[in-house]
Design a protein around this motif. Structure first.
Motif, short mmCIF file in Angstrom:
data_model
loop_
_atom_site.label_atom_id
_atom_site.label_comp_id
_atom_site.label_asym_id
_atom_site.label_seq_id
_atom_site.Cartn_x
_atom_site.Cartn_y
_atom_site.Cartn_z
N VAL A 13 0.86 -1.19 0.00
CA VAL A 13 0.00 0.00 0.00
C VAL A 13 0.89 1.23 0.00
CG1 VAL A 13 -1.82 1.26 1.19
CG2 VAL A 13 -1.77 -1.24 1.30
N ARG A 14 0.70 2.09 -0.99
CA ARG A 14 1.47 3.33 -1.07
C ARG A 14 0.53 4.51 -1.17
NH1 ARG A 14 4.55 -0.04 -4.61
NH2 ARG A 14 6.64 -0.48 -3.75
N TYR A 15 0.85 5.56 -0.42
CA TYR A 15 0.15 6.83 -0.51
C TYR A 15 1.16 7.86 -1.01
CZ TYR A 15 -3.10 4.42 2.62
OH TYR A 15 -3.96 3.51 3.19
N GLY A 16 1.11 8.16 -2.30
CA GLY A 16 2.13 9.03 -2.86
C GLY A 16 3.49 8.37 -2.74
N GLY A 17 4.43 9.07 -2.10
CA GLY A 17 5.77 8.51 -1.94
C GLY A 17 5.95 7.73 -0.66
N VAL A 18 4.88 7.55 0.12
CA VAL A 18 4.96 6.85 1.40
C VAL A 18 4.47 5.42 1.23
CG1 VAL A 18 4.15 6.77 3.79
CG2 VAL A 18 4.65 8.97 2.70
N THR A 19 5.27 4.45 1.65
CA THR A 19 4.87 3.05 1.63
C THR A 19 4.38 2.67 3.02
OG1 THR A 19 6.49 2.52 -0.08
CG2 THR A 19 5.61 0.67 1.18
N ALA A 20 3.06 2.47 3.13
CA ALA A 20 2.45 2.15 4.42
C ALA A 20 2.49 0.66 4.72
CB ALA A 20 1.01 2.65 4.46
N VAL A 21 2.37 -0.17 3.67
CA VAL A 21 2.44 -1.63 3.80
C VAL A 21 3.38 -2.12 2.72
CG1 VAL A 21 1.16 -3.80 3.76
CG2 VAL A 21 0.08 -1.74 4.68
N ASN A 22 4.36 -2.95 3.11
CA ASN A 22 5.45 -3.27 2.19
C ASN A 22 5.56 -4.79 2.01
OD1 ASN A 22 7.78 -3.38 0.68
ND2 ASN A 22 8.91 -1.94 1.97
N ALA A 50 -6.95 -1.71 2.50
CA ALA A 50 -6.59 -2.17 1.16
C ALA A 50 -7.28 -3.49 0.83
CB ALA A 50 -5.07 -2.33 1.05
N ILE A 51 -7.34 -4.41 1.77
CA ILE A 51 -7.99 -5.70 1.52
C ILE A 51 -9.47 -5.50 1.21
CG2 ILE A 51 -8.70 -7.86 2.64
CD1 ILE A 51 -5.99 -7.85 4.08
N THR A 52 -10.09 -4.53 1.88
CA THR A 52 -11.53 -4.30 1.68
C THR A 52 -11.83 -3.31 0.57
OG1 THR A 52 -11.42 -2.73 3.54
CG2 THR A 52 -12.21 -4.95 4.01
N GLY A 53 -10.79 -2.80 -0.12
CA GLY A 53 -11.02 -1.97 -1.29
C GLY A 53 -11.06 -0.49 -1.05
N PHE A 54 -10.64 -0.04 0.14
CA PHE A 54 -10.69 1.39 0.46
C PHE A 54 -9.33 2.07 0.36
CE2 PHE A 54 -14.43 -0.40 2.50
CZ PHE A 54 -15.41 0.53 2.17
N ALA A 55 -8.32 1.36 -0.09
CA ALA A 55 -7.00 1.95 -0.28
C ALA A 55 -6.33 1.25 -1.46
CB ALA A 55 -6.15 1.79 0.99
N PRO A 56 -5.45 1.94 -2.17
CA PRO A 56 -4.78 1.33 -3.34
C PRO A 56 -3.90 0.16 -2.90
CG PRO A 56 -3.73 3.40 -2.74
CD PRO A 56 -4.96 3.31 -1.91
N LEU A 57 -3.95 -0.92 -3.66
CA LEU A 57 -3.24 -2.14 -3.29
C LEU A 57 -2.60 -2.76 -4.51
CD1 LEU A 57 -2.66 -4.34 -1.09
CD2 LEU A 57 -4.79 -5.44 -1.83
N VAL A 219 2.54 -9.89 13.02
CA VAL A 219 3.05 -8.64 13.58
C VAL A 219 3.65 -7.79 12.47
CG1 VAL A 219 4.51 -7.60 15.35
CG2 VAL A 219 3.62 -9.92 15.69
N LEU A 220 3.17 -6.55 12.38
CA LEU A 220 3.72 -5.58 11.42
C LEU A 220 4.58 -4.56 12.16
CD1 LEU A 220 0.71 -4.64 9.07
CD2 LEU A 220 2.49 -6.36 8.69
N ASP A 221 5.61 -4.09 11.50
CA ASP A 221 6.41 -2.97 11.98
C ASP A 221 6.92 -2.21 10.77
OD1 ASP A 221 7.59 -1.32 13.87
OD2 ASP A 221 9.46 -2.45 13.89
N PHE A 222 6.64 -0.92 10.73
CA PHE A 222 7.01 -0.08 9.58
C PHE A 222 6.53 -0.71 8.27
CE2 PHE A 222 10.23 1.27 12.73
CZ PHE A 222 9.93 2.61 12.77
N GLY A 223 5.33 -1.27 8.28
CA GLY A 223 4.70 -1.79 7.07
C GLY A 223 5.15 -3.17 6.66
N ARG A 224 6.09 -3.77 7.39
CA ARG A 224 6.60 -5.09 7.03
C ARG A 224 6.13 -6.14 8.03
NH1 ARG A 224 10.55 -5.13 3.18
NH2 ARG A 224 11.51 -3.13 2.63
#
Length: 512
Positions: A13-22, A50-57, A219-224
């Motif tokens: 998941v990326r918002y512009g130049g920010v990677t929220a989920v990697n 993102a899984i439910t369709g509310f964010a780009p994936l 467990v996620l940390d910094f999107g990973r």
């Protein structure tokens, strides 16, 4: 079919130049409850969005073997991916019963709910009544959401999600604001859904709730994705301890060492004294009777798991949420004062999301806060990197530059007390260490007291003089920072919990 109900590979998941989920791999199996945990900003809600369709994936996402990556949000819901929301989202002008009926409007959903609930009667009335009874809402069926309790609103949202025929149910922060007994009852509902064959994913800040309920935890940390395993494995994981506490095995075993700049500060005069503080939202207390103190020139760390009440405590001190008790700045009780009056009394608050004026330059943001040109010059001397970018808009700064600006703006007010909420959120470790070292020096040089909420515990304890540990809105431990750092086991329990929620209510149940 065999295999997971939901199969994801390389989910990004990326918002512009920010990677929220990697590049996260995630499988959700029918009949099991999976927990998704991680520190603030780890990407948990972004992944659910993102899984439910509310964010780009991007990546691969399949529901029972069907590719759903390009399917719109409402279509994913029709196919069987349902969710609840972090803030309970009900139709305020509809009764509890009507909120459930809305979800049953389509014939396919009605038939699914009838099959799931094993309803013998025909039509939406029988299904709605069965939902009300199953989730213990029949006594409030005719009430509007604002006339029922918080836990009843949470359960109404869950019941409505069940009515939309979920094969996969994603539940975001269901236990927020619930008592221990209410959390146990909610856990029974979630377990029953899994027992009926659904794949259930639960996000919650209450680690005792998640680790006590779930069959496995990611467990996620910094999107990973940094760890996945049983609750027992998660509690024992050095990687998870590192993510939540900033402490791995090597740090946990080492004796506490105060850094050279840390000195014993006599906390006089007191710049902040909080006594018997109760605070919360919509009539529901999140903080229960907190006492704490910050002295001049002292750095005090306020620690605890997500949802423990740290941010609410800072908001209550700033006058941004209603509170009861005493909030004394210097010799004056400021509880009940307007926020701007509290600021004029010497309290500067750097919130978690920084709240910069994005379209204003660095210099303009600072001039709005500075009480004099001398104060403006002083903070630019503390943060010389800001002087070099003084003409740049705040919205285009890096994360580290934005946090530097937010702290500088607080210091430009020449505060008696500086409160900082999650300074390290989204920042590289080296930047965090530099900012913390600067903060320590400023406190000692100026006599400003600092109340620091920080998710990286060992870094906070390295610069702090004292610390308080919160759990469920209460102070559970306090003392000198070095002594607190020695008690890593206690801190870990405070962050990751140590209770099996379902075993408490049913000793015959355990995680196989």
């Amino acid at each position: 079919m065999s295999g997971p109900l939901l199969h994801g590979r390389g989910l990004t998941v990326r918002y512009g130049g920010v990677t929220a989920v990697n590049a996260v791999d995630l499988d959700l199996d029918g009949g099991r409850v999976t927990g998704l945990i991680g520190p603030n900003g780890a990407g948990k809600t972004s992944l659910v969005d993102a899984i439910t369709g509310f964010a780009p994936l991007t990546g691969t996402l399949e529901l029972e073997g069907r590719d759903v990556l390009g399917v719109r949000a409402h279509e994913r819901a029709e196919l069987g991916i349902a969710r609840t929301w972090q803030g309970v989202q009900l139709f305020a002008d509809l009764t509890v019963e009507e909120n459930l009926r809305v979800a049953l409007r389509r014939p396919g959903r009605l038939q699914f709910a009838r099959d799931l609930l094993r309803v013998r009667g025909d039509g939406p009335d029988a299904v709605t009544q069965e939902l009300l009874e199953r989730f213990e809402l029949d006594g409030v069926a005719e009430r509007l959401p604002n006339a029922i309790t918080h836990v009843q609103r949470v359960v109404t949202g869950l019941a409505r999600a069940v009515a939309v025929r979920p094969r996969v149910l994603l539940v975001d922060e269901p236990a927020a604001g619930l008592s221990e007994a209410e959390g146990r009852r909610l856990a029974v509902h979630l377990r029953a859904l899994a027992d009926d064959g659904a794949a259930v994913l639960v996000i919650d800040h209450d680690m005792g709730f998640v680790l006590g309920l779930c069959d496995e935890v990611a467990v996620l940390d910094f999107g990973r994705l940094i760890e996945r395993g049983s609750p027992q494995q998660i509690r024992a994981s050095a990687a998870v301890a590192e993510a939540y506490l900033g402490v791995g095995d090597a740090d946990a075993d080492a004796p506490a060492q105060a850094p050279p700049q840390q000195i014993e500060v006599v906390a006089e005069p007191t710049v902040l004294a909080v006594e018997g503080l109760h605070a919360g939202y919509d009539g529901l207390d999140v903080v229960h009777g907190i006492d704490l103190r910050v002295g001049a020139g002292e750095v005090v760390a306020l620690l605890g798991a997500n949802g423990a009440g740290k941010t609410t405590t800072l908001l209550a001190i700033s006058g941004l949420v209603s509170a009861r008790g005493v909030v004394r700045v210097g010799d004056t009780d400021v509880k009940g004062w307007a926020t701007e009056k509290i600021a004029r009394a010497g309290v500067a608050h750097v919130p978690e999301n920084r709240e910069l004026f994005g379209e204003l330059t660095v210099a303009e943001n600072l001039r709005l806060a500075a009480r004099s040109r001398e104060e403006l010059a002083r903070v630019l001397a503390i943060f010389p990197a800001l002087a070099a970018i003084s003409g740049r808009r705040a919205s285009v700064l890096s994360g580290g530059e934005q946090q530097m600006l937010a702290i500088a703006r607080g210091l430009a007010m020449a505060p008696r007390l500086l409160m900082i909420d999650e300074m390290s959120l989204g920042l590289a470790p080296l930047i965090v260490e530099q900012l913390l070292a600067t903060l320590r020096e400023v406190a000692l040089a100026s006599g400003c007291g600092v109340l620091l909420v920080e998710q990286h515990v060992h870094r906070a304890l390295d610069v702090a003089d004292r610390a308080y540990l919160l759990a469920d809105g209460r102070v559970t431990a306090q003392g000198p920072a070095a002594a607190m750092r020695d008690e890593i086991g206690e801190l870990t329990a405070g962050y990751l919990g140590d209770d099996d929620l379902l075993t408490q209510s049913d000793p015959s149940r355990s995680h196989a």
